[in-house]
Design a protein around this motif. Structure first.
Motif, PDB file in Angstrom:
ATOM      1  N   THR B  36       0.837  -1.201   0.000  1.00 32.72           N
ATOM      2  CA  THR B  36       0.000   0.000   0.000  1.00 32.72           C
ATOM      3  C   THR B  36       0.871   1.249   0.000  1.00 32.72           C
ATOM      4  O   THR B  36       2.065   1.183   0.314  1.00 32.72           O
ATOM      5  N   MET B  37       0.245   2.353  -0.339  1.00 31.60           N
ATOM      6  CA  MET B  37       0.946   3.627  -0.341  1.00 31.60           C
ATOM      7  C   MET B  37       1.467   3.957   1.054  1.00 31.60           C
ATOM      8  O   MET B  37       2.549   4.528   1.201  1.00 31.60           O
ATOM      9  N   ALA B  38       0.720   3.603   2.064  1.00 29.03           N
ATOM     10  CA  ALA B  38       1.126   3.874   3.443  1.00 29.03           C
ATOM     11  C   ALA B  38       2.421   3.143   3.781  1.00 29.03           C
ATOM     12  O   ALA B  38       3.324   3.699   4.410  1.00 29.03           O
ATOM     13  N   GLN B  39       2.531   1.893   3.333  1.00 28.33           N
ATOM     14  CA  GLN B  39       3.748   1.124   3.609  1.00 28.33           C
ATOM     15  C   GLN B  39       4.950   1.702   2.886  1.00 28.33           C
ATOM     16  O   GLN B  39       6.042   1.787   3.447  1.00 28.33           O
ATOM     17  N   ALA B  41       5.369   4.759   1.963  1.00 31.19           N
ATOM     18  CA  ALA B  41       5.708   6.017   2.636  1.00 31.19           C
ATOM     19  C   ALA B  41       6.486   5.746   3.919  1.00 31.19           C
ATOM     20  O   ALA B  41       7.520   6.361   4.178  1.00 31.19           O
ATOM     21  N   GLU B  42       5.997   4.798   4.689  1.00 31.05           N
ATOM     22  CA  GLU B  42       6.641   4.501   5.968  1.00 31.05           C
ATOM     23  C   GLU B  42       8.080   4.047   5.754  1.00 31.05           C
ATOM     24  O   GLU B  42       9.001   4.520   6.419  1.00 31.05           O
ATOM     25  N   THR B  47       5.624  10.962   4.877  1.00 27.24           N
ATOM     26  CA  THR B  47       4.186  10.836   5.078  1.00 27.24           C
ATOM     27  C   THR B  47       3.538  10.235   3.843  1.00 27.24           C
ATOM     28  O   THR B  47       4.055  10.344   2.734  1.00 27.24           O
ATOM     29  N   ARG B  48       2.401   9.597   4.056  1.00 26.66           N
ATOM     30  CA  ARG B  48       1.649   9.066   2.927  1.00 26.66           C
ATOM     31  C   ARG B  48       1.316  10.188   1.948  1.00 26.66           C
ATOM     32  O   ARG B  48       1.356  10.010   0.724  1.00 26.66           O
ATOM     33  N   ARG B  49       0.979  11.338   2.523  1.00 27.39           N
ATOM     34  CA  ARG B  49       0.641  12.491   1.685  1.00 27.39           C
ATOM     35  C   ARG B  49       1.797  12.893   0.770  1.00 27.39           C
ATOM     36  O   ARG B  49       1.594  13.336  -0.364  1.00 27.39           O
ATOM     37  N   VAL B  51       3.937  11.080  -0.715  1.00 27.95           N
ATOM     38  CA  VAL B  51       4.079  10.218  -1.881  1.00 27.95           C
ATOM     39  C   VAL B  51       3.342  10.835  -3.066  1.00 27.95           C
ATOM     40  O   VAL B  51       3.834  10.811  -4.199  1.00 27.95           O
ATOM     41  N   ARG B  58      -0.945   5.395  -7.448  1.00 28.22           N
ATOM     42  CA  ARG B  58      -0.234   4.149  -7.203  1.00 28.22           C
ATOM     43  C   ARG B  58       0.302   3.583  -8.524  1.00 28.22           C
ATOM     44  O   ARG B  58       1.425   3.102  -8.608  1.00 28.22           O
TER      45      ARG B  58
END
Lengths: 217, 217
Positions: B36-39, B41-42, B47-49, B51, B58
């Motif tokens: 996921t985008m969150a992963q 980013a992490e 931040t996810r934002r 990306v 995506r």
DNA sequence: ACCCAACTACACACATCGTATAGCTTACTG
DNA sequence: CAGTAAGCTATACGATGTGTGTAGTTGGGT
């Protein structure tokens, strides 16, 4: 395995069939990723909630659909011709014809299952079973060829089985028949030519009794 | 096309690279659907934002990553050996070696792109471009073979190009190298054997000057 | 020392899956 | 031909994931 819920209601069976049919046409029209449970339910004329009374998940619906179509399309009669061939070389020809005859109907469902298996372990397990079965067919062909003494170098039963198996890939079929616009006929002919040139050694075909010597029965 | 945003900040460039690297390792470890985008980013430490300040979606991240890896892995030097071959038959051998040498590194990304193109038109467009390029290579090989007078029947330049092209399928590669545990070496040898047996007619190889006659230059 | 691009923090709208629960309808059964 | 249970509806909910909006903060370059 197919008839676990066999004593179901008449209505239930009708709904189940309607759901499978709806899912099938939707997948063939738009592809699996674009098909949601809500759409399947709508086309089948039931609530989204009702779908979950028949299938535990989206993946479950897909795998059930794959089996359903596989049964309905009469796979057995198409493969029988392969094993009824007089010798291994002829069987390989029939194998190419079988792939050209039977697999095009499965393209969208195979694509869907292949897509689903990337994100769902259950779908992956189901797909593995199907492919394992295919590999057994390929192995049988290779062993036959080897038994007839016509397995061309450098192939062994193992390597020939594996190669025949990956050549069943729907990527290959889809690439030619869909992307490059090949007819099934053209596909069958050229796949058979590839098989023959690659795996079948040029034996003494002049001896006309060669075929009778190596029959199955 | 690669350097549209060239005048970017140093920090921006670093972040962008970090995101691509993060996405790459994550995809190779867990596959695209699970990433996921969150992963991403992490792992990249933003931040996810953030990306979305580098990649519009995506899919955009994925296609950028594919191009990035394609450039980084030095595709050109691997294909050069093919076109430097003395004759078409040797080029076909080199082509098999190229596929065995270069494509395994792309498996996970190719799988990801193939997966994405089923649900995203942008990914489909990008994938089509890549495959069109591949087809041009296959056509060049077929034409060379034909020019050397060694294109075996029943193949034409068109059909041979198409067949060579679908044999590049990552399904074939993955099936053998991943599912059946083939080494790259084994893959190269058997793919070359298949190519040769299928597409190359047995010409008068006794004439040793045959290769010099049909060189490229 | 300043400034603007790059990033954060946080909130939102939306889609989709899968679940929960109460009530309504239809098909089988006594 | 009723009664009843199975099958279905209606509606709501929680969990994830994508992509956007907006105000504030930080850091690199000049």
């Amino acid at each position: 395995m197919t008839a676990i819920d066999e004593p179901a209601n008449a209505r239930s069976r009708r709904t189940r069939e309607a759901l499978l049919a709806a899912a099938r046409t939707l997948i063939e029209e738009h592809g699996f990723p674009a098909v949601t449970m809500a759409q399947v339910a709508e086309r089948a004329g039931v609530t989204r909630r009702a779908v979950y009374l028949h299938f535990a998940s989206r993946t479950d619906l897909l795998t059930a659909l794959f089996d359903y179509v596989n049964d309905a399309e009469d796979l057995a009669s198409s493969t029988r011709r392969v094993w009824d061939a007089p010798d291994a070389a002829a069987a390989l020809d029939e194998w190419a014809r079988h792939l050209a005859r039977y697999h095009p109907r499965l393209i969208s469902l195979a694509r869907a299952t292949d897509h689903a298996r990337r994100s769902d372990p259950d779908a992956a397990a189901h797909w593995d079973l199907v492919r394992r079965d295919w590999h057994a067919h390929c192995r049988r062909l290779s062993e036959w060829l080897d038994h007839d003494g016509r397995l061309a170098p450098p192939w062994t039963v193992d390597t020939a089985s594996d190669m025949l198996w990956v050549l069943m890939s729907f990527d290959v079929l889809e690439g030619l028949v869909v992307d490059r616009g090949w007819s099934r006929e053209r596909y069958a002919i050229h796949l058979a030519a590839l098989f023959r040139a690659t795996f079948v050694s040029q034996a003494d075909d002049s001896r006309d009794d060669a075929s009778s010597r190596s029959g199955t029965r």
